[in-house]
Design a protein around this motif. Structure first.
Motif, short mmCIF file in Angstrom:
data_model
loop_
_atom_site.label_atom_id
_atom_site.label_comp_id
_atom_site.label_asym_id
_atom_site.label_seq_id
_atom_site.Cartn_x
_atom_site.Cartn_y
_atom_site.Cartn_z
N SER A 66 0.80 -1.21 0.00
CA SER A 66 0.00 0.00 0.00
C SER A 66 0.84 1.27 0.00
O SER A 66 0.43 2.28 -0.55
CB SER A 66 -0.97 0.02 1.18
N LYS A 67 2.03 1.22 0.64
CA LYS A 67 2.92 2.38 0.60
C LYS A 67 4.34 1.94 0.92
O LYS A 67 4.56 0.85 1.46
CB LYS A 67 2.45 3.50 1.52
N TYR A 68 5.28 2.82 0.61
CA TYR A 68 6.70 2.54 0.76
C TYR A 68 7.38 3.70 1.48
O TYR A 68 6.94 4.84 1.38
CB TYR A 68 7.38 2.37 -0.60
N GLU A 69 8.50 3.39 2.17
CA GLU A 69 9.33 4.43 2.78
C GLU A 69 10.77 3.94 2.80
O GLU A 69 11.03 2.80 3.19
CB GLU A 69 8.87 4.74 4.20
N VAL A 70 11.69 4.80 2.38
CA VAL A 70 13.12 4.49 2.44
C VAL A 70 13.59 4.91 3.83
O VAL A 70 13.70 6.09 4.13
CB VAL A 70 13.90 5.21 1.33
N LYS A 71 13.84 3.92 4.69
CA LYS A 71 14.21 4.19 6.08
C LYS A 71 15.70 4.50 6.24
O LYS A 71 16.06 5.41 6.95
CB LYS A 71 13.87 2.99 6.97
N THR A 72 16.55 3.70 5.60
CA THR A 72 18.00 3.83 5.75
C THR A 72 18.66 3.70 4.39
O THR A 72 18.36 2.76 3.66
CB THR A 72 18.55 2.74 6.69
N VAL A 73 19.55 4.63 4.08
CA VAL A 73 20.34 4.53 2.85
C VAL A 73 21.73 4.06 3.26
O VAL A 73 22.43 4.73 4.01
CB VAL A 73 20.43 5.88 2.11
N HIS A 74 22.10 2.87 2.78
CA HIS A 74 23.42 2.32 3.11
C HIS A 74 24.50 2.88 2.18
O HIS A 74 25.62 3.12 2.61
CB HIS A 74 23.43 0.79 2.99
N ARG A 75 24.11 3.10 0.91
CA ARG A 75 25.13 3.51 -0.06
C ARG A 75 24.45 4.17 -1.25
O ARG A 75 23.37 3.76 -1.68
CB ARG A 75 25.89 2.26 -0.50
N HIS A 76 25.09 5.19 -1.77
CA HIS A 76 24.67 5.84 -3.02
C HIS A 76 25.53 5.27 -4.14
O HIS A 76 26.75 5.17 -4.01
CB HIS A 76 24.87 7.36 -2.91
N ILE A 77 24.89 4.86 -5.23
CA ILE A 77 25.60 4.26 -6.36
C ILE A 77 25.40 5.15 -7.59
O ILE A 77 24.30 5.21 -8.14
CB ILE A 77 25.07 2.84 -6.66
N PRO A 78 26.47 5.89 -8.00
CA PRO A 78 26.31 6.74 -9.19
C PRO A 78 26.03 5.91 -10.43
O PRO A 78 26.47 4.76 -10.55
CB PRO A 78 27.68 7.43 -9.31
N ARG A 79 25.27 6.50 -11.34
CA ARG A 79 24.95 5.83 -12.60
C ARG A 79 26.24 5.60 -13.38
O ARG A 79 27.12 6.48 -13.42
CB ARG A 79 23.99 6.71 -13.40
N ALA A 80 26.35 4.45 -13.99
CA ALA A 80 27.51 4.13 -14.81
C ALA A 80 27.46 5.00 -16.08
O ALA A 80 26.42 5.13 -16.72
CB ALA A 80 27.52 2.67 -15.20
#
Length: 111
Positions: free
Chosen positions: A90-104
């Motif tokens: 029904s819904k989503y939430e991003v709680k914790t960001v472990h890592r940012h991955i830049p676009r190749a």
């Protein structure tokens, strides 16, 4: 036949999942406004509630662009259909960001 309390399923539940979320649209401010991501080939909308992620972003430790990905903990709220017993998201939430991955990106080679 009576059912035990353990067999009664909750009408709502939350599931936490490790997910790689490709950024389609970012909201670059601390708010509950929803980002757009591609997750497992489907488009979802979810706010990012990880304050450390925003601290790193505003300190210019990371830069975010469409096509980048976040390795994150995604909290999925689900509702149970009484007739079928099937849970749907029904819904989503991003709680914790472990890592940012830049676009190749492809690099041009000078000839």
């Amino acid at each position: 036949m009576l059912t035990s309390p353990l067999e009664i399923e909750e009408p709502q539940r939350e599931v936490n999942e490790v997910a790689e979320l490709q950024i389609k649209r970012a909201i670059l401010e601390r708010s509950k406004r929803k980002w757009e991501f591609i997750w497992r080939g489907i488009k979802i909308s979810a706010p990012v509630s990880d304050q450390q992620f925003y601290d790193d972003f505003f300190a210019h430790k990371i830069t975010v662009a469409p096509g980048d990905s976040l390795d994150a903990i995604l909290t999925i709220s689900q509702v149970r259909d009484e007739d079928t017993g099937i849970y749907t998201n029904s819904k989503y939430e991003v709680k914790t960001v472990h890592r940012h991955i830049p676009r190749a990106t492809q690099v041009e080679i000078d000839a």
